[in-house]
Design an enzyme around this catalytic site. Sequence first.
Site, PDB file in Angstrom:
ATOM      1  N   THR A   7     -26.301  -8.005  10.658  1.00 48.65           N
ATOM      2  CA  THR A   7     -27.100  -7.687   9.466  1.00 48.65           C
ATOM      3  C   THR A   7     -26.220  -7.307   8.479  1.00 48.65           C
ATOM      4  OG1 THR A   7     -28.863  -7.193  11.071  1.00 48.65           O
ATOM      5  CG2 THR A   7     -29.027  -6.469   8.651  1.00 48.65           C
ATOM      6  N   ASN A  16       0.702  -1.262   0.104  1.00 44.99           N
ATOM      7  CA  ASN A  16       0.045  -0.156   0.075  1.00 44.99           C
ATOM      8  C   ASN A  16       1.010   1.328   0.226  1.00 44.99           C
ATOM      9  OD1 ASN A  16       0.452  -1.205   2.666  1.00 44.99           O
ATOM     10  ND2 ASN A  16      -0.123   0.576   3.318  1.00 44.99           N
ATOM     11  N   HIS A  51     -13.794   0.077  -0.864  1.00 43.52           N
ATOM     12  CA  HIS A  51     -13.523   1.472  -0.987  1.00 43.52           C
ATOM     13  C   HIS A  51     -12.165   1.624  -1.418  1.00 43.52           C
ATOM     14  CE1 HIS A  51     -10.697   2.211   2.449  1.00 43.52           C
ATOM     15  NE2 HIS A  51     -11.367   1.083   2.877  1.00 43.52           N
ATOM     16  N   CYS A  53      -3.722   4.253   7.918  1.00 41.50           N
ATOM     17  CA  CYS A  53      -3.872   3.834   9.287  1.00 41.50           C
ATOM     18  C   CYS A  53      -2.837   4.241  10.148  1.00 41.50           C
ATOM     19  CB  CYS A  53      -3.856   2.029   9.332  1.00 41.50           C
ATOM     20  SG  CYS A  53      -2.158   1.576   9.016  1.00 41.50           S
TER      21      CYS A  53
END
Length: 378
Positions: free
Chosen positions: A242, A152, A202, A329
């Site tokens: 959910t 990354n 994303h 991060c």
Amino acid sequence: MSNYLDYNASTPIDPRVLNVMIDAFKNKYGNADSRTHAFGKSARRIVEESRGNIAELLDINKDEVFFTSGATESDNISILGLQEYAEKFSKKHIITTAIEHKAVLEPLSVLESKGFEVTYIKPDINGRINPDEVLSNVRNDTLLVSVMHTNNETGVIQPIDIIGEALDKTDVFFHVDAAQSFGKLVDELKSVKYSFLSASAHKMYGPQGIGTLILRKKKFKSPPIKSIMYGGSQEHGIRPGTIPTALVAGFGKACEIALSEYQSNLLKYQQIKKQIIEMLDSSGIDYVINGDVEHSIPNTINISFNGVNSEALMLATKQYCSISNGSACNSHSYKPSHVLTAMGLDIERIESAVRISWGVDDSFINDFHSLIQIAMTL
């Protein structure tokens, strides 16, 4: 407004994806696990259609696709979810690299605190892992090998094809963090042999908050993963809670678009990278690229402007370009990049490094020239 050049942190959402999500939010608001009425069945159809889109993008079976909140959660499940199996069969050795995302390194640290042994393979100075070094460290008690596909920070592509092919002949599980390559290096991922694969929507023009964990079957059996959360049997007990239908719908649409456009997108990324390097060379600025240019994803470049502090450069150029100096991060941390450190770069080069990552829009090129000019004055 400045040009957004931090696509490795998160991409803009494709308008076609957003339209699908809006429709789902407005009209498909049932719970996909409500089996007794039409609203639940309508939501379930969307979920399964999107599951099929992900499977088609990777050329795998639908029943190998599980939805999560993103690659970070998928990484955690892949690693921590093997603990029970590892302890039962006394296979508590794991191999990874020193340049993995924190979503891999931190759960591995948790297992180390519980008596697991982790071998960290360092890359060469160009940021690439030697597959022979990975494979030579495999032992009888090795449980898992975890290697990212594309780094990354540097964009360097790792030899997961070689590693996966070798491990497929063993009982060692292979985890691939494909957050940066999913939807981009489509052909490469289709051909790789792995046990687990993690990805986020994303990073490829989909919504934040949804991702996938791929559990490949071997001899018709899924890997022995246990859930790391509890509270329901959704996703066959792998990930309770959910299912966010609208996010899943957006993810599925992003995969559908990627399948039809990834080849043209890669060409555009390559053209932009070529322009950037030509501009750098013609400017006369003192710079060095961090990472193997020949083995890197074409929408990413990590550059050190020698003698220019990266924080100062980002502040001075924020009116033109929004860039970063590492993983999102770690954006609140001023520690030197663990990736560039593992590559053996000196501290001055690390502190002058910036990461630039882009999409198919090349309108930022003129403003990138302004960034270079400012860097030359700092």
